[in-house]
Design a protein around this motif. Structure first.
Motif, PDB file in Angstrom:
ATOM      1  N   GLY A  60       0.809  -1.208   0.000  1.00  9.92           N
ATOM      2  CA  GLY A  60       0.000   0.000   0.000  1.00  9.92           C
ATOM      3  C   GLY A  60       0.843   1.260   0.000  1.00  9.92           C
ATOM      4  N   VAL A  61       1.940   1.248   0.773  1.00  7.45           N
ATOM      5  CA  VAL A  61       2.839   2.402   0.796  1.00  7.45           C
ATOM      6  C   VAL A  61       3.475   2.611  -0.579  1.00  7.45           C
ATOM      7  N   VAL A  62       3.942   1.523  -1.195  1.00  7.53           N
ATOM      8  CA  VAL A  62       4.554   1.633  -2.523  1.00  7.53           C
ATOM      9  C   VAL A  62       3.524   2.121  -3.537  1.00  7.53           C
ATOM     10  N   TRP A  63       2.311   1.562  -3.488  1.00 11.70           N
ATOM     11  CA  TRP A  63       1.234   1.986  -4.396  1.00 11.70           C
ATOM     12  C   TRP A  63       0.940   3.472  -4.211  1.00 11.70           C
ATOM     13  N   GLY A  64       0.829   3.883  -2.954  1.00 15.85           N
ATOM     14  CA  GLY A  64       0.506   5.277  -2.679  1.00 15.85           C
ATOM     15  C   GLY A  64       1.588   6.234  -3.141  1.00 15.85           C
ATOM     16  N   LEU A  65       2.858   5.889  -2.886  1.00 11.63           N
ATOM     17  CA  LEU A  65       3.958   6.757  -3.308  1.00 11.63           C
ATOM     18  C   LEU A  65       4.030   6.846  -4.830  1.00 11.63           C
ATOM     19  N   ALA A  66       3.850   5.707  -5.509  1.00 12.32           N
ATOM     20  CA  ALA A  66       3.883   5.720  -6.970  1.00 12.32           C
ATOM     21  C   ALA A  66       2.724   6.537  -7.531  1.00 12.32           C
ATOM     22  N   SER A  67       1.537   6.400  -6.924  1.00  6.76           N
ATOM     23  CA  SER A  67       0.381   7.169  -7.382  1.00  6.76           C
ATOM     24  C   SER A  67       0.590   8.660  -7.161  1.00  6.76           C
ATOM     25  N   LEU A  68       1.172   8.995  -6.010  1.00  5.80           N
ATOM     26  CA  LEU A  68       1.428  10.404  -5.723  1.00  5.80           C
ATOM     27  C   LEU A  68       2.443  10.990  -6.696  1.00  5.80           C
ATOM     28  N   LYS A  69       3.457  10.214  -7.020  1.00  5.95           N
ATOM     29  CA  LYS A  69       4.492  10.682  -7.940  1.00  5.95           C
ATOM     30  C   LYS A  69       3.928  10.936  -9.337  1.00  5.95           C
ATOM     31  N   MET A  70       2.980  10.109  -9.759  1.00  2.00           N
ATOM     32  CA  MET A  70       2.428  10.226 -11.106  1.00  2.00           C
ATOM     33  C   MET A  70       1.184  11.098 -11.170  1.00  2.00           C
ATOM     34  N   SER A  71       0.674  11.530 -10.031  1.00  5.19           N
ATOM     35  CA  SER A  71      -0.626  12.204  -9.986  1.00  5.19           C
ATOM     36  C   SER A  71      -0.698  13.433 -10.885  1.00  5.19           C
ATOM     37  N   ALA A  72       0.406  14.187 -10.973  1.00  2.07           N
ATOM     38  CA  ALA A  72       0.388  15.404 -11.791  1.00  2.07           C
ATOM     39  C   ALA A  72       0.256  15.087 -13.275  1.00  2.07           C
ATOM     40  N   SER A  73       0.664  13.877 -13.686  1.00  2.00           N
ATOM     41  CA  SER A  73       0.624  13.500 -15.098  1.00  2.00           C
ATOM     42  C   SER A  73      -0.636  12.740 -15.472  1.00  2.00           C
ATOM     43  N   LEU A  74      -1.464  12.406 -14.489  1.00  2.00           N
ATOM     44  CA  LEU A  74      -2.642  11.582 -14.744  1.00  2.00           C
ATOM     45  C   LEU A  74      -3.910  12.424 -14.732  1.00  2.00           C
ATOM     46  N   SER A  75      -4.910  11.925 -15.448  1.00  3.46           N
ATOM     47  CA  SER A  75      -6.217  12.580 -15.454  1.00  3.46           C
ATOM     48  C   SER A  75      -6.937  12.297 -14.139  1.00  3.46           C
ATOM     49  N   ALA A  76      -8.014  13.042 -13.888  1.00  2.00           N
ATOM     50  CA  ALA A  76      -8.786  12.861 -12.660  1.00  2.00           C
ATOM     51  C   ALA A  76      -9.343  11.442 -12.521  1.00  2.00           C
ATOM     52  N   PRO A  77      -9.916  10.843 -13.582  1.00  2.00           N
ATOM     53  CA  PRO A  77     -10.402   9.463 -13.446  1.00  2.00           C
ATOM     54  C   PRO A  77      -9.301   8.471 -13.083  1.00  2.00           C
TER      55      PRO A  77
END
Length: 327
Positions: free
Chosen positions: A23-40
């Motif tokens: 979960g920590v790895v998933w969350g960090l990766a999601s946070l890192k990519m969040s600026a490049s991803l769409s809202a959905p």
């Protein structure tokens, strides 16, 4: 039974540990990519994180008895959710994972991490080992997940900047030529099934990696502890029987029973075939047996290598033949 309770305790503890780390790895990766991803896509990443923490961390902590009872179907549901979300079939996500690609002679090594993550191989392997399921559940579930990727993720992967990079094209070509050579050693007509064109070769390589690294590898790693606990003769034959529940556990009356029995037999056949790819372990020396007589597994090394070569060749030819079906 105390032994069964102890095993369940270990499995639950492993589930909690994996959910915490994963979960920590998933969350960090999601946070890192969040600026490049769409809202959905960001919403789906948040949903995946909530499923990981909610099912495999909060549930066993707050309702341990209920979690033990529903552990297998709950983990099946989470594993399906994590692979069926549309975020897994988005080129935008793959490009965000490999935002900065290395170039040069050794770039394939540097780009290995984003490739394994972007193609879901990391998820397929780690989720299988972190959330362990009975082997008779794992085998069809993992096969279904690979089939989902083959059906819905191929084009998105091929359109990503990682797969279109010159370095990736060179690696795909090298793998294609090497596996065609292996196939020709066992199946003279195997090279005829080889895909033509760079994109078709990339599709064949993706299918091959998903089957070999995403399905065969984690299944063998799950079978290995039981394989070691049940040594087999040096002629390479398995210990016999299915790991986990016997085929009779799926028997039910009527048409449903027949389908369940057929499914159980198919799973047993797949498991037996995969067990044949594991090295034979010597039986414990019997009383009065010469020490050297228990180490006959050396004579089984060549047949094991040939079985692996044949399995690789057959898998590659099958993946090449499947290219028109998924591309």
């Amino acid at each position: 039974m105390p032994a069964q309770d102890e095993l369940e305790d270990k499995l639950v503890a492993a589930d909690v540990m994996f959910a915490t780390v994963g979960g920590v790895v998933w969350g960090l990766a999601s946070l890192k990519m969040s600026a490049s991803l769409s809202a959905p896509n960001n919403a789906q990443a948040a949903l995946g994180l909530a499923a990981i923490f909610g099912v495999s961390l909060a549930w066993p902590k707050l309702r341990p008895t209920s979690y033990r009872r529903w552990r297998v179907p709950a983990l099946v549901a989470v594993r399906l959710l994590l692979i069926l979300m549309p975020i897994n079939f988005s080129t935008e996500v793959f490009d965000a994972m490999a935002a900065q690609l290395a170039s040069g002679k050794l770039s394939w090594l540097t780009n290995m991490s984003p490739f394994l993550m972007g193609t879901h191989i990391t998820q397929l392997v780690l989720v299988s080992l972190g959330w362990r399921l009975p082997i008779r559940v794992h085998i069809p579930l993992q096969a279904f997940k690979v089939a989902v990727l083959a059906r819905f993720a191929v084009d998105a992967h091929c359109d990503s900047q990682l797969m279109r990079s010159p370095e990736a094209v060179a690696v795909v070509k090298a793998i294609h030529n090497s596996m065609n050579l292996v196939a020709e050693c066992f199946l003279p007509a195997g090279s005829l099934a080889g895909p033509r064109g760079q994109r078709a070769q990339a599709v064949a390589m993706l299918l091959f990696c998903w089957v070999l690294l995403g399905w065969v590898l984690p299944t063998l790693l799950l079978l290995w502890p039981q394989h070691c606990a049940q040594p087999c003769p040096a002629d390479g034959r398995g210990a016999g029987g299915s790991s986990g529940e016997g085929s009779g556990s799926l028997r039910q009356p009527g048409l449903l029973g027949g389908a369940a029995a057929a499914l159980g037999a198919a799973i047993d056949g797949v498991e037996a075939a995969l067990r044949s790819l594991l090295p034979a372990l010597p039986l414990p020396p019997a009383l009065g047996q010469a020490p050297g007589e228990a180490a006959l597994t050396r004579s089984a090394r060549l047949p094991l290598a040939l079985r692996w070569m044949a399995a690789l060749a057959g898998t590659w030819v099958a993946c090449c033949a499947a290219v028109p079906l998924v591309h």
